[in-house]
Design an enzyme around this catalytic site. Sequence first.
Site, PDB file in Angstrom:
ATOM      1  CG  HIS A 293      61.193-109.224  64.591  1.00 20.56           C
ATOM      2  ND1 HIS A 293      59.927-109.466  65.035  1.00 20.56           N
ATOM      3  CD2 HIS A 293      61.529-110.279  63.797  1.00 20.56           C
ATOM      4  CE1 HIS A 293      59.507-110.622  64.536  1.00 20.56           C
ATOM      5  NE2 HIS A 293      60.463-111.137  63.780  1.00 20.56           N
TER       6      HIS A 293
ATOM      7  NE  ARG B 151      54.032-111.061  62.994  1.00 20.32           N
ATOM      8  CZ  ARG B 151      54.998-110.450  62.339  1.00 20.32           C
ATOM      9  NH1 ARG B 151      54.721-109.705  61.288  1.00 20.32           N
ATOM     10  NH2 ARG B 151      56.251-110.593  62.721  1.00 20.32           N
TER      11      ARG B 151
END
Lengths: 248, 633
Positions: free
Chosen positions: B261, B281
Amino acid sequence: MSTATFRIWRGDVNGGKFVDYTTEITEGMVVLDAVHKIQATQANDLACRWNCKAGKCGSCSAEINGIPKLMCMTRMNTLPTDKPITLEPMRAFPSIRDLATDVSWNFRVKQKIKKFKPRPPDAPDGTWRMQQEDVDRVQEFRKCIECFLCQDVCHVLRDHHKHDEFIGPRFLVYTAALEMHPLDTEDRLPELKQAHGVGFCNITKCCTKVCPESITITDNAIIPLKERVVDNFFDPLGWLWKELRPKT
Amino acid sequence: MSGSAPWASGTTSDFSKLPKRGFFTVTNYETFEYDVLIIGAGGAGLRAAIEASTAGVKVGLVCKSLLGKAHTVMAEGGLAAALANVDDRDNWRVHFSDTMRGGQYVNNWRMAELHAKEAPDRVKELEAWGAVFDRTPDGKILQRNFGGHRYPRLVHVGDRTGLELIRTLQDHGIHQGITVHMEHTMVTLLKDGDRVTGAFGYDRERGRFKIFKAKAVVLATGGIGRAYQITTNSWEGTGDGQSLAYHAGAELADMEFVQFHPTGMIWPPSVMGLLVTEAVRGEGGVLRNKDGKRFMFDDIPDLYKNQTADNPEEGWRYCQGDRNARRPPELLTRDHVARCIRREVNAGRGSPHGGVFLDIAWIREKIPNATEHIKRKLPSMYHQFMQLADLDITQEPMEIGPTTHYTMGGVRVNGDTQMSTVPGLFAAGECAAGLHGANRLGGNSLSDLIVFGKRAGEFAAKFAKEHGAGQVNDAQIEQAARHALEPFDRGASTGGSAEGPYQVQHDLQEMMQSLVGIVRREDEMVRALDGLGKLRERARHVAVYGHREYNPGWNTAVDLKNLLTVSEAITRAAIERKESRGGHFREDFPNKDAASGKVNVIVGKNPDGSMQVRREPIPEMPAELKQVIEEMK
């Protein structure tokens, strides 16, 4: 490199004693890090529960210097290291070993509370419509990570051992989440008054203070439940109305 | 407790029937009999248990931790399902093609199809069971943007969606008459000929061995993250399901594809690896290097050029829900973002502690009340950084770097039934392979759990109804028990001089991190194989002290076998795939290879006990699915 001494309770249901362990402390460390370090280097068999190490699973509950907390969210720089830091298991529950306690009572209690029962769907595709403002308060209760720190600190359970008559703050929050769910149609007030003992709570708010998710347990969950019970069972005008209103 | 009477809905009071304590000799183990035994109680295991119990069979559920604590609680951003509540252009075809593109087309296309088609119904079911997701202005379930998903698709509750999922399944499941065995470790699957007939393990509280007889077994044990040093996974992620299946003769697939990740915490050291959700994000967070540059614009893969914004303004409009804007490059797939971060760090443009900056505070320039907005949309992230790093994410950028998060590979299963290559043995969720191909899209894990958890439960129940109970092999049980207890014998005989399990585990994690990590090379991986051989030898000699009751040293020693097995599978599969694709990046083969894109790497056990690796062609995709992919290009 600084060090800290931990005075950790080692024992089981038959009793135990505090044992001192000294370990190095580095920047940003939490109490659980120190316990892991002690486990890896000094006491391989030191029992404690943990999973996420991020305050999301509620496994590593313990009493740190006498205060119920999550070990993974307690920074070392919030604790004085000039004297030993005491680490004990949650004292409101029977001991298994060291920092692990038998919390199975909580799972049994939850099962006794009537499950969610939704109204028929609002739309033909089987879905419902709810406004965000109507689910906000339920979402607060559903933040609960079931660490059982509120159960640990509650004097009704901890000091008076009313485990058979009172479900404790955690399950009052759980009941509140169901009762205030916009879709729920079940009635849990009779049990709340009787078997689940909402009346035992005398609003000392200790549970709210220790909640790591900052759920306002007493004000937002328990007091409204108490009010519902009072309205339903003890309000004379309400009783009269229920008796006299036309039956459908 | 051990009777085989058919289970009936709502009649069993599970927790009040927890087994009583008692003394058992080595040959007199407590025995439980179920139609379906489920190992693991995260999202997939609970969903499987609910489905199997609904089908009217007797279900046992064993889990490594307390109920409701599984790694599913750590899922933050959301659950992908093409409900089209926020953007009506979404449908299963778009979700299917997004999943295949994200997986670089080595996915099990049948699973990708079923997943995209069935996820919406599974979400609606959760709402009927009491889940309370965030809402749209017209009162429907709200959906948010996420990496690799063309439209806003992730059903969520702030950034604690996994907790909502597991709690909903738990609170529904406890009224289904499922018998739950908490805090149990399984050491082996039991077999009768080719077929699985149960599992053997011990409860950690008392350290007593137990036999679980079952007509079908579902593995739902999650991932392998603990094979690496920097990981988002808890202590539970030791590849138990993959290892149990492998040693029982089942095949594993796609083990080379490990997802790193892109955004894990890197400072302070004690939180290294902890997940920072992609939702940061999705809500407009941007990645910057030490010079303040948004470096993600520098490298946009051809496969995604058409879908990706080429300027910051368009990216921001996308995050605000502008249907005509393309997504910002920060929301490219996780494998790509992780590599871009590594590139910046290697080029000397990283942050002080060896990562890059993730900035959500900048949205102050764009919207009023940004502080409140961030706290509402990302409450756990706000608290996580506040409490663990003394950093206010509404005011300052976070320092982040890649962390081992997820395994796309796992037990090889049939796409429809989730049955492995061993009859009666099923797998679902992270421990099964196929849906995600070479790289998983964020949000496709929670949906994976409920879609294939349900299918595994359904087909395991069907298998149990169609097959009688098999035999369990006493010799196999005795051998497994002896093997599990050996560390104590060594502890007793060496008097404290032998190595403990923690050091071996630590050295394994360090080696996998440096030799089979985010960037791989043949020579390093060959060294890793050699290292694994030495670690296996050390693991054979570790000693444990004290007694069997709740002894974490013993549990760590038992888990070592699983970690070593999955680490070898990852390494051998990664050597076999001589190309770069998705989560698997080879410095010595930096490009994709068309021929390799047509095969899966399969791992199995040879009769002599050694590990076998082979390539197997991916079955031809039906014309209608090919057409869907073509249309969505």
